[in-house]
Write an enzyme that holds these catalytic residues in place. Structure first.
Site, PDB file in Angstrom:
ATOM      1  N   LYS A  31       0.849  -1.183   0.000  1.00  0.00           N
ATOM      2  CA  LYS A  31       0.000   0.000   0.000  1.00  0.00           C
ATOM      3  C   LYS A  31       0.889   1.239   0.000  1.00  0.00           C
ATOM      4  O   LYS A  31       1.779   1.371   0.839  1.00  0.00           O
ATOM      5  CB  LYS A  31      -0.911   0.021   1.225  1.00  0.00           C
ATOM      6  CG  LYS A  31      -1.785   1.278   1.326  1.00  0.00           C
ATOM      7  CD  LYS A  31      -2.705   1.231   2.542  1.00  0.00           C
ATOM      8  CE  LYS A  31      -1.997   1.651   3.822  1.00  0.00           C
ATOM      9  NZ  LYS A  31      -1.711   3.108   3.874  1.00  0.00           N
ATOM     10  N   ASP A  58      -3.475   4.245  -1.805  1.00  0.00           N
ATOM     11  CA  ASP A  58      -4.413   4.629  -0.743  1.00  0.00           C
ATOM     12  C   ASP A  58      -4.406   6.155  -0.593  1.00  0.00           C
ATOM     13  O   ASP A  58      -3.800   6.700   0.331  1.00  0.00           O
ATOM     14  CB  ASP A  58      -3.981   3.946   0.555  1.00  0.00           C
ATOM     15  CG  ASP A  58      -4.858   4.305   1.741  1.00  0.00           C
ATOM     16  OD1 ASP A  58      -6.034   4.665   1.523  1.00  0.00           O
ATOM     17  OD2 ASP A  58      -4.361   4.218   2.887  1.00  0.00           O
ATOM     18  N   LYS A  60      -7.482   8.017  -0.929  1.00  0.00           N
ATOM     19  CA  LYS A  60      -8.786   8.420  -0.387  1.00  0.00           C
ATOM     20  C   LYS A  60      -9.330   9.698  -1.045  1.00  0.00           C
ATOM     21  O   LYS A  60      -9.643  10.680  -0.371  1.00  0.00           O
ATOM     22  CB  LYS A  60      -8.692   8.630   1.129  1.00  0.00           C
ATOM     23  CG  LYS A  60      -8.218   7.414   1.910  1.00  0.00           C
ATOM     24  CD  LYS A  60      -8.148   7.723   3.398  1.00  0.00           C
ATOM     25  CE  LYS A  60      -7.647   6.533   4.205  1.00  0.00           C
ATOM     26  NZ  LYS A  60      -6.183   6.343   4.032  1.00  0.00           N
ATOM     27  N   ASP A  63     -13.405  14.848  -3.576  1.00  0.00           N
ATOM     28  CA  ASP A  63     -13.450  16.170  -4.190  1.00  0.00           C
ATOM     29  C   ASP A  63     -14.672  16.210  -5.110  1.00  0.00           C
ATOM     30  O   ASP A  63     -15.455  15.268  -5.153  1.00  0.00           O
ATOM     31  CB  ASP A  63     -12.148  16.439  -4.957  1.00  0.00           C
ATOM     32  CG  ASP A  63     -11.759  17.908  -4.983  1.00  0.00           C
ATOM     33  OD1 ASP A  63     -12.640  18.751  -5.269  1.00  0.00           O
ATOM     34  OD2 ASP A  63     -10.582  18.234  -4.726  1.00  0.00           O
ATOM     35  N   THR A 120     -10.731   3.647  10.433  1.00  0.00           N
ATOM     36  CA  THR A 120     -10.580   2.766  11.595  1.00  0.00           C
ATOM     37  C   THR A 120     -10.124   3.533  12.830  1.00  0.00           C
ATOM     38  O   THR A 120     -10.068   2.972  13.922  1.00  0.00           O
ATOM     39  CB  THR A 120      -9.594   1.621  11.300  1.00  0.00           C
ATOM     40  OG1 THR A 120      -8.373   2.154  10.792  1.00  0.00           O
ATOM     41  CG2 THR A 120     -10.196   0.656  10.301  1.00  0.00           C
ATOM     42  N   ARG A 212       2.769  -1.250  10.781  1.00  0.00           N
ATOM     43  CA  ARG A 212       3.877  -1.132  11.718  1.00  0.00           C
ATOM     44  C   ARG A 212       4.451  -2.457  12.192  1.00  0.00           C
ATOM     45  O   ARG A 212       5.663  -2.586  12.379  1.00  0.00           O
ATOM     46  CB  ARG A 212       3.428  -0.313  12.941  1.00  0.00           C
ATOM     47  CG  ARG A 212       3.019   1.114  12.628  1.00  0.00           C
ATOM     48  CD  ARG A 212       2.502   1.786  13.898  1.00  0.00           C
ATOM     49  NE  ARG A 212       2.091   3.176  13.680  1.00  0.00           N
ATOM     50  CZ  ARG A 212       0.838   3.557  13.457  1.00  0.00           C
ATOM     51  NH1 ARG A 212      -0.114   2.657  13.402  1.00  0.00           N
ATOM     52  NH2 ARG A 212       0.545   4.832  13.293  1.00  0.00           N
TER      53      ARG A 212
END
Length: 237
Positions: A31, A58, A60, A63, A120, A212
């Protein structure tokens, strides 16, 4: 779409990203988020594809429809495999995003297009207090997922905790890509709706996004393999 682990390259620059890619190997799906994309641009995305990686861009998008359509036309031409918009942008914006992808890819094998329902990092209390959605988080996610399907998109980004309900109302072929995945002993950081790979598999998720726990490990590939074992050894119920 195959059932991959998508590794979040949430690092500051292409030097650090390239180091991670070397450690992970050429068949890992990754990603590329806003931080890395804004720093290194579409040429970096293309270089990652050339190395043989699947790429989830990614960004998002959220607009006005025409702007999203034009932006999607550009990114689709890079050969990405998956890209997203915000479902809160509405039906017309999502339809425009799909139009742009179809123009930019120039073939039936266009990138999969999904929408973010609720982040999330968002809690039920936030949805009620800050967004004014008195019916709560779960209902908001369900309604946004249905709107996404009605707009002709392929699926959503969602929490594992919403996956079964989304599959129930939108159909088993509707993609559910679930971030916030980590082993039980790992800290949650800034995400509040997290789950383990086994949880995601049991819920019927189509792909999981891990960051992570892999990228900050002293041995990223070993960490990736451990998550992969848990993910692939559990079948949806």
């Amino acid at each position: 779409m195959r059932r991959p682990i998508i590794v979040a390259l949430d690092v500051e620059n292409k030097a650090k990203a390239s180091m991670l890619l070397e450690q992970l190997g050429g068949d890992v799906y990754v990603k590329i988020g806003m931080e890395l994309f804004y720093k290194e641009g579409l040429s970096f995305v293309e270089s990652v594809k050339q190395r043989g990686h699947g790429v989830f861009l990614d960004v998002k998008m959220h607009d006005i429809p025409e702007t999203v359509k034009r932006a999607m036309t550009i990114v689709a031409a890079s050969g990405i495999d998956l890209v997203n918009v915000h479902a809160l942008g509405g039906r017309r914006m999502m339809e425009a995003a799909r139009e742009g992808i179809e123009i930019g890819s120039g073939s039936p094998g266009r990138p999969a297009l999904i929408a973010v329902t609720q982040l999330t990092s968002t809690s039920d209390a936030q949805v009620v207090a800050e967004q004014g959605v008195t019916s709560g988080l779960a209902h908001s996610v369900e309604q946004l997922a249905l709107l996404t399907k009605q707009s002709g998109l392929d699926g959503v980004v969602c929490s594992v905790h919403e996956t079964k309900q989304i599959k129930h109302v939108c159909g088993s072929d509707f993609l559910c890509v679930t971030p916030g995945i980590r082993s039980a002993q790992t800290a949650e950081h800034d995400q509040v709706r997290t789950a383990t790979p086994a949880d995601a598999a049991a819920a019927g998720a189509d792909a999981i996004v891990c960051g992570r726990q892999i990228t900050r490990s002293s041995n990223p590939y070993k960490a990736y393999q451990a998550i992969q074992k848990e993910w692939l050894s559990n079948e949806p119920v």
